[in-house]
Scaffold this motif. Structure first.
Motif, PDB file in Angstrom:
ATOM      1  N   SER A   3       0.681  -1.178  -0.181  1.00  0.00           N
ATOM      2  CA  SER A   3      -0.131   0.159  -0.050  1.00  0.00           C
ATOM      3  C   SER A   3       0.761   1.197  -0.027  1.00  0.00           C
ATOM      4  O   SER A   3       0.717   2.254  -0.918  1.00  0.00           O
ATOM      5  CB  SER A   3      -1.001  -0.056   1.251  1.00  0.00           C
ATOM      6  N   ARG A   4       2.118   1.335   0.860  1.00  0.00           N
ATOM      7  CA  ARG A   4       2.799   2.260   0.923  1.00  0.00           C
ATOM      8  C   ARG A   4       3.535   2.552  -0.434  1.00  0.00           C
ATOM      9  O   ARG A   4       3.758   3.776  -0.877  1.00  0.00           O
ATOM     10  CB  ARG A   4       3.883   2.452   2.012  1.00  0.00           C
ATOM     11  N   ALA A   5       3.889   1.573  -1.050  1.00  0.00           N
ATOM     12  CA  ALA A   5       4.585   1.683  -2.337  1.00  0.00           C
ATOM     13  C   ALA A   5       3.947   2.043  -3.407  1.00  0.00           C
ATOM     14  O   ALA A   5       4.241   2.780  -3.908  1.00  0.00           O
ATOM     15  CB  ALA A   5       5.422   0.248  -2.534  1.00  0.00           C
ATOM     16  N   ARG A   6       2.612   1.590  -3.566  1.00  0.00           N
ATOM     17  CA  ARG A   6       1.659   1.968  -4.521  1.00  0.00           C
ATOM     18  C   ARG A   6       1.510   3.306  -4.382  1.00  0.00           C
ATOM     19  O   ARG A   6       1.507   4.399  -5.556  1.00  0.00           O
ATOM     20  CB  ARG A   6       0.542   0.788  -4.503  1.00  0.00           C
ATOM     21  N   ALA A   7       1.226   3.908  -3.208  1.00  0.00           N
ATOM     22  CA  ALA A   7       0.888   5.355  -2.889  1.00  0.00           C
ATOM     23  C   ALA A   7       2.171   6.249  -3.616  1.00  0.00           C
ATOM     24  O   ALA A   7       1.874   7.384  -4.080  1.00  0.00           O
ATOM     25  CB  ALA A   7       0.481   5.470  -1.580  1.00  0.00           C
ATOM     26  N   GLY A   8       3.226   5.876  -2.861  1.00  0.00           N
ATOM     27  CA  GLY A   8       4.493   6.567  -3.318  1.00  0.00           C
ATOM     28  C   GLY A   8       4.787   6.559  -5.058  1.00  0.00           C
ATOM     29  O   GLY A   8       4.991   7.598  -5.375  1.00  0.00           O
ATOM     30  N   ILE A   9       4.421   5.501  -5.552  1.00  0.00           N
ATOM     31  CA  ILE A   9       4.613   5.461  -7.088  1.00  0.00           C
ATOM     32  C   ILE A   9       3.680   6.316  -7.592  1.00  0.00           C
ATOM     33  O   ILE A   9       4.019   7.169  -8.537  1.00  0.00           O
ATOM     34  CB  ILE A   9       4.661   3.928  -7.532  1.00  0.00           C
ATOM     35  N   LYS A  10       2.331   6.278  -7.223  1.00  0.00           N
ATOM     36  CA  LYS A  10       1.482   6.865  -8.007  1.00  0.00           C
ATOM     37  C   LYS A  10       1.572   8.369  -7.780  1.00  0.00           C
ATOM     38  O   LYS A  10       1.333   9.211  -8.571  1.00  0.00           O
ATOM     39  CB  LYS A  10      -0.045   6.633  -7.523  1.00  0.00           C
ATOM     40  N   ARG A  11       2.004   8.909  -6.586  1.00  0.00           N
ATOM     41  CA  ARG A  11       2.110  10.321  -6.115  1.00  0.00           C
ATOM     42  C   ARG A  11       3.401  10.829  -7.089  1.00  0.00           C
ATOM     43  O   ARG A  11       3.043  11.849  -7.662  1.00  0.00           O
ATOM     44  CB  ARG A  11       2.584  10.301  -4.453  1.00  0.00           C
ATOM     45  N   TYR A  12       4.374  10.240  -6.961  1.00  0.00           N
ATOM     46  CA  TYR A  12       5.566  10.598  -8.021  1.00  0.00           C
ATOM     47  C   TYR A  12       5.321  10.715  -9.404  1.00  0.00           C
ATOM     48  O   TYR A  12       5.824  11.590  -9.988  1.00  0.00           O
ATOM     49  CB  TYR A  12       6.779  10.030  -7.552  1.00  0.00           C
ATOM     50  N   ILE A  13       4.319   9.788  -9.892  1.00  0.00           N
ATOM     51  CA  ILE A  13       4.173   9.700 -11.298  1.00  0.00           C
ATOM     52  C   ILE A  13       3.186  11.092 -11.336  1.00  0.00           C
ATOM     53  O   ILE A  13       3.318  11.724 -12.397  1.00  0.00           O
ATOM     54  CB  ILE A  13       3.300   8.386 -11.682  1.00  0.00           C
ATOM     55  N   GLU A  14       2.174  11.147 -10.469  1.00  0.00           N
ATOM     56  CA  GLU A  14       1.498  12.499 -10.752  1.00  0.00           C
ATOM     57  C   GLU A  14       2.092  13.715 -10.608  1.00  0.00           C
ATOM     58  O   GLU A  14       2.088  14.732 -11.359  1.00  0.00           O
ATOM     59  CB  GLU A  14       0.394  12.443  -9.686  1.00  0.00           C
ATOM     60  N   LEU A  15       3.379  13.818  -9.723  1.00  0.00           N
ATOM     61  CA  LEU A  15       4.268  14.965  -9.628  1.00  0.00           C
ATOM     62  C   LEU A  15       4.851  15.078 -10.791  1.00  0.00           C
ATOM     63  O   LEU A  15       5.346  16.447 -11.278  1.00  0.00           O
ATOM     64  CB  LEU A  15       4.941  14.826  -8.302  1.00  0.00           C
ATOM     65  N   SER A  16       5.481  14.099 -11.319  1.00  0.00           N
ATOM     66  CA  SER A  16       6.447  14.281 -12.588  1.00  0.00           C
ATOM     67  C   SER A  16       5.503  14.567 -13.756  1.00  0.00           C
ATOM     68  O   SER A  16       6.165  15.179 -14.759  1.00  0.00           O
ATOM     69  CB  SER A  16       7.041  13.063 -12.713  1.00  0.00           C
ATOM     70  N   LYS A  17       4.400  14.269 -13.802  1.00  0.00           N
ATOM     71  CA  LYS A  17       3.490  14.557 -14.929  1.00  0.00           C
ATOM     72  C   LYS A  17       3.997  14.006 -16.200  1.00  0.00           C
ATOM     73  O   LYS A  17       3.791  14.367 -17.413  1.00  0.00           O
ATOM     74  CB  LYS A  17       3.398  16.172 -15.433  1.00  0.00           C
ATOM     75  N   VAL A  18       4.486  12.855 -15.942  1.00  0.00           N
ATOM     76  CA  VAL A  18       4.947  11.937 -17.244  1.00  0.00           C
ATOM     77  C   VAL A  18       3.875  11.021 -17.596  1.00  0.00           C
ATOM     78  O   VAL A  18       3.675  10.259 -16.476  1.00  0.00           O
ATOM     79  CB  VAL A  18       6.510  11.234 -17.043  1.00  0.00           C
ATOM     80  N   PRO A  19       3.492  11.107 -18.496  1.00  0.00           N
ATOM     81  CA  PRO A  19       2.220  10.048 -19.065  1.00  0.00           C
ATOM     82  C   PRO A  19       2.499   8.526 -18.897  1.00  0.00           C
ATOM     83  O   PRO A  19       3.851   8.137 -19.099  1.00  0.00           O
ATOM     84  CB  PRO A  19       1.657  10.123 -20.424  1.00  0.00           C
ATOM     85  N   GLU A  20       1.818   7.584 -18.438  1.00  0.00           N
ATOM     86  CA  GLU A  20       2.121   6.321 -18.242  1.00  0.00           C
ATOM     87  C   GLU A  20       2.562   5.798 -19.520  1.00  0.00           C
ATOM     88  O   GLU A  20       3.462   4.713 -19.379  1.00  0.00           O
ATOM     89  CB  GLU A  20       0.839   5.409 -17.666  1.00  0.00           C
ATOM     90  N   ASP A  21       2.106   6.196 -20.524  1.00  0.00           N
ATOM     91  CA  ASP A  21       2.373   5.526 -21.884  1.00  0.00           C
ATOM     92  C   ASP A  21       4.058   5.915 -22.251  1.00  0.00           C
ATOM     93  O   ASP A  21       4.822   4.950 -22.771  1.00  0.00           O
ATOM     94  CB  ASP A  21       1.768   5.841 -23.302  1.00  0.00           C
ATOM     95  N   LYS A  22       4.497   6.851 -21.886  1.00  0.00           N
ATOM     96  CA  LYS A  22       5.917   7.398 -21.883  1.00  0.00           C
ATOM     97  C   LYS A  22       6.717   6.510 -20.867  1.00  0.00           C
ATOM     98  O   LYS A  22       7.910   6.073 -21.291  1.00  0.00           O
ATOM     99  CB  LYS A  22       6.036   8.762 -21.819  1.00  0.00           C
ATOM    100  N   ILE A  23       6.398   6.365 -19.838  1.00  0.00           N
ATOM    101  CA  ILE A  23       6.880   5.624 -18.858  1.00  0.00           C
ATOM    102  C   ILE A  23       7.169   4.330 -19.205  1.00  0.00           C
ATOM    103  O   ILE A  23       8.257   3.408 -19.294  1.00  0.00           O
ATOM    104  CB  ILE A  23       6.318   5.631 -17.388  1.00  0.00           C
ATOM    105  N   ALA A  24       6.166   3.465 -19.927  1.00  0.00           N
ATOM    106  CA  ALA A  24       6.091   2.295 -20.379  1.00  0.00           C
ATOM    107  C   ALA A  24       6.992   2.118 -21.371  1.00  0.00           C
ATOM    108  O   ALA A  24       7.677   1.024 -21.455  1.00  0.00           O
ATOM    109  CB  ALA A  24       4.767   1.896 -20.718  1.00  0.00           C
TER     110      ALA A  24
END
Length: 97
Positions: free
Chosen positions: A18-39
């Motif tokens: 739960s902590r890891a998932r929340a941290g990952i989602k928070r930093y993805i939102e903060l970075s504003k990098v779309p999931e398709d670019k990360i993938a």
């Protein structure tokens, strides 16, 4: 009837995830990098990336490190916060390779 020791282990695993998932989602939102670019940068399908985010325990250390570099986040927070020394050592070893 299951042992209480097993129940504590399962609870700890769920708390970590739960902590890891929340941290990952928070930093993805903060970075504003779309999931398709990360993938694309990780050379996986978007669905695979989303599955890894939903179950961070299945993510390899190298994938976690790559994700941290892509979204410019500290690896410790993506890994669920308080890391044991053995895991920190593995992360540092991966970074040096």
């Amino acid at each position: 009837m299951p042992k209480s020791n097993l129940l504590r282990t399962e609870t700890a695993r769920k708390n970590y995830a739960s902590r890891a998932r929340a941290g990952i989602k928070r930093y993805i939102e903060l970075s504003k990098v779309p999931e398709d670019k990360i993938a694309a940068k990780q050379n996986v399908q978007v669905r695979t990336l989303m599955n890894r985010i939903e179950d961070p325990g299945s993510m390899r250390l190298r994938d976690l490190w790559d994700l941290a570099e892509i979204i410019n986040a500290p690896v410790g927070e993506l890994a669920g916060g308080d890391l044991p020394e053995e895991m920190l050592a593995k992360l540092l070893q991966q970074k040096l390779l």
